[in-house]
Enzyme design. Structure first.
Site, PDB file in Angstrom:
ATOM      1  CB  ILE A   1      -0.961   0.007   1.205  1.00 29.36           C
ATOM      2  CG1 ILE A   1      -1.822  -1.253   1.171  1.00 29.36           C
ATOM      3  CG2 ILE A   1      -1.836   1.249   1.160  1.00 29.36           C
ATOM      4  CD1 ILE A   1      -2.882  -1.290   2.217  1.00 29.36           C
ATOM      5  CG  HIS A   2       2.305   2.503  -3.726  1.00 32.29           C
ATOM      6  ND1 HIS A   2       1.988   3.401  -4.703  1.00 32.29           N
ATOM      7  CD2 HIS A   2       1.942   1.283  -4.189  1.00 32.29           C
ATOM      8  CE1 HIS A   2       1.483   2.735  -5.753  1.00 32.29           C
ATOM      9  NE2 HIS A   2       1.445   1.456  -5.454  1.00 32.29           N
TER      10      HIS A   2
END
Lengths: 87, 326
Positions: free
Chosen positions: A14-15
């Protein structure tokens, strides 16, 4: 309160972009969204919060929603994880 | 419980006077042993053969006395107590004053898989530093959604629902010369049940801020190092709320408090609506908090003055009304 367990399935984890997507979806509901990983619980309507979770590939996250439309909100967020944030 | 190994202890990035000056001199394989307690043990009694109540789960600190005693034991060729000491799963032992153990002791430690560390500090200084650090590491923590800023030296934790303007308020405060500790997620730690320390959750991501319309900003780069801080005691809570005309807000300065991790912190509820300058209100609140620390309570002093004035007024009225009767 609805509790769901999900796994991060996209390679990059999850960026910024997936985090923004989660917040965008979460804001469509009035329910509060919280995400929990390794004893750390953050507000799911905040991009920096979600990124701070440091959710890498294959890490497990607990989703908690609370409010009038908690079921729909949990379903929508779960779907994002299953779709690998459209990546 | 926090997962903390001896390797983590060596890896800690401690600054200047807090630096423990530790290095590993033997038994590297034992660095993966976990630390589970904040206690420290001085192994004088076990070395002399008394193992009742031996706290083998704590770090064993060898000061000058213990080191001298070990030397004596070696001269007498009676190493049984040392063997027995290392037969316990002790996390690590530390030799203070730059002392180092003999080959025999090192062999025993390596056989048992226990690491030996060395510090240049004296045992008193080392213990003090270690206690303080372990207290921080094993402190109770919670993660809170909010922004922590330092305003006039007061740590102010701004909370409120998403979109109420926490980050924008913090941005204005930074612009006015105050400092950001963390935006969005603040990790609070209870230090020895006396005060709360707030910091960012992750040092890599700290000092970044998300502003709607701008995206993610690096405040350290935009405003310089003078605008940031790593950690700060939380001394005031400010809760921002959408203006609710049905709600009664504080008007005369009676004190609200909130308890976080068992520690009570003064709290303010500030209603937000367009045209209200929240940063200046927070600045003023911080100044007021400093005054209170000096023993001056604006609201109370004001009340006292009013009471004094009313008293003198009623006395005067009484006097004049009496005069008229003469």
């Amino acid at each position: 309160m609805v509790v769901r367990e999900v796994e991060v399935m996209n390679r990059a984890g999850i960026h910024a972009r997936p985090a923004a997507l989660i917040v965008k979806v979460a804001n469509q509901f009035t329910s509060n969204l919280y995400m929990e990983k390794d004893r750390m619980k953050i507000n799911g309507k905040s991009i920096m919060g979600i990124i701070t979770l440091g959710a890498a590939y294959k890490s497990r996250i607990t989703i908690l929603t609370e409010g009038p439309d908690e079921d729909d909100a949990a379903n929508a967020i779960e779907r994002l994880f299953l779709n690998r944030f459209e990546e | 419980m926090v997962d903390f190994s001896i390797l983590d202890l060596l890896d800690l990035d401690l600054k200047e006077h807090n630096h423990l000056q530790l290095k590993c001199i033997a038994g590297r394989s034992g660095l993966s042993r976990k630390l589970t307690t904040t206690k420290i043990s001085r192994p004088g009694l076990p070395l002399s053969g008394f193992f009742d109540e031996f706290s083998h789960e704590s770090i064993q600190v060898f000061g000058r006395g213990e080191q001298q005693y070990v030397k004596k034991l070696e001269e007498l060729h009676t190493l049984e107590t040392i063997e027995r000491l290392f037969s316990y799963p002790i996390p690590t032992c530390v030799f203070c004053d730059g002392g180092s153990p003999s080959k025999q002791v090192v062999d025993i430690a390596e056989r048992s898989g226990c690491s030996i560390l060395q510090t240049a500090l004296g045992s008193a200084d080392f213990s003090r530093g270690l206690y303080q650090m372990l207290d921080e590491i094993f402190a109770d923590t919670i993660t809170i959604h909010g922004v922590l800023v330092e305003v006039y030296g007061i740590g102010v934790l701004i909370t409120g629902d998403s979109g109420v303007g926490k980050s924008e308020t913090a941005l204005e405060l930074i612009e006015r010369g105050h400092r950001l500790i963390s935006d969005d997620t603040v990790k609070l730690r209870n230090i020895s049940d006396t005060y709360l320390i707030g910091s960012g959750e992750n040092p890599l991501l700290a000092h970044h801020m998300e502003i709607r319309g701008l995206g993610i900003l690096n405040l350290a780069n935009l405003f310089g190092v003078g605008a940031i801080r790593d950690k700060k005691q939380v001394q005031l809570l400010v809760r921002l709320e959408e203006w609710d005309s049905n709600k009664n807000y504080e008007r005369v300065g009676e004190e609200l408090t909130e308890t976080l991790l068992g520690i009570t912190v003064p709290k303010l509820e500030i209603p937000v609506k367009p045209g209200r300058n929240v940063p200046i209100i927070i600045e003023t609140a911080a100044r007021n908090e400093r005054l209170k620390k000096l023993g001056y309570y604006s609201a109370k002093e004001f009340d006292q003055s009013v009471l004094k004035w009313l008293e003198s007024e009623s006395a005067r009225n009484l006097y004049y009304s009496n005069e008229e009767t003469f």
